[in-house]
Design an enzyme around this catalytic site. Structure first.
Site, PDB file in Angstrom:
ATOM      1  CG  ASP A   7      -1.856   1.169   1.249  1.00  0.00           C
ATOM      2  OD1 ASP A   7      -2.371   1.534   0.165  1.00  0.00           O
ATOM      3  OD2 ASP A   7      -2.082   1.731   2.334  1.00  0.00           O
ATOM      4  CD  GLU A  68      -4.379   1.801  -2.867  1.00  0.00           C
ATOM      5  OE1 GLU A  68      -5.005   1.170  -2.008  1.00  0.00           O
ATOM      6  OE2 GLU A  68      -4.054   2.987  -2.757  1.00  0.00           O
ATOM      7  CG  ASP A 141      -1.031   3.354   5.851  1.00  0.00           C
ATOM      8  OD1 ASP A 141      -1.325   4.005   4.839  1.00  0.00           O
ATOM      9  OD2 ASP A 141      -1.062   3.824   7.001  1.00  0.00           O
TER      10      ASP A 141
END
EC number: 3.1.21.10
Length: 188
Positions: A7, A68, A141
């Site tokens: 992330d 991501e 996160d």
């Protein structure tokens, strides 16, 4: 399959490793956050993110890296930092020959919660449940990185079948290049 989920972020870059296959219970192998000081020089922050991701790659030896996909945000400064950290993760994996997959936030949310509009708490709760953890990983996160890895494990088999089908269809399309056929018993 062992997947490192990333992330991306400059201040907090979530990382999580999940192992397993679609349809079977999954196992968390590690979760954490690579942190950089917000007041540090951009170059030093990117190097710190690279060093952190390299440590995770060395320690966990993933077969795939799921990152991501950066999407447009109203805050340009935030999206730039996210894109830069994302590029570092892709570079680290690619340098080692590890395949990288990009997943949008809504794909990840839909994969783990059933809704592409789920909030962070719902994602954290489902990650906790799916990985049989005692509590949601903190900060968010870290939970998001695990969700990325889960998403990839669950979606990769279908994506691979789709890619093979598209390639097969393209090879049979009119005007597509065809492989030369070997003739039996004929010589030129």
């Amino acid at each position: 399959m062992r997947v490192l989920g990333v992330d991306p972020g400059l201040t907090r870059c979530g990382v999580g490793v999940v192992e397993g296959v679609a349809g079977r219970p999954l196992t968390m192998r590690g979760v954490g956050v690579v942190r950089t000081p917000a007041d540090a020089d951009l170059g030093h922050r990117l190097v710190a993110v690279e060093q952190g991701i390299e440590r995770w790659l060395d320690e966990h030896r993933p077969e795939f890296v799921a990152v991501e996909r950066v999407f447009s945000q109203h805050n340009v400064r935030t999206v730039m930092g996210t894109a830069q950290a994302s590029a570092v993760a892709i570079l680290c994996a690619s340098r080692r020959g590890i395949p990288v997959a990009l997943h949008t936030p809504s794909e990840v949310k839909a994969a783990v919660t059933g809704s592409g509009r789920a909030d962070k708490a719902q994602v954290g709760a489902m990650v906790t449940r799916l990985l049989r953890l005692d509590a949601p990983p903190k900060p968010a996160d870290a939970a998001d990185a695990l969700a990325l890895a889960i998403c990839h494990i669950w979606r990769a088999p279908a994506q691979n079948r789709l890619q093979r089908a598209v390639a097969l269809h393209a090879s049979k399309a009119p005007g597509a290049p065809r492989a030369p056929h070997a003739s039996k018993g004929r010589t030129a």
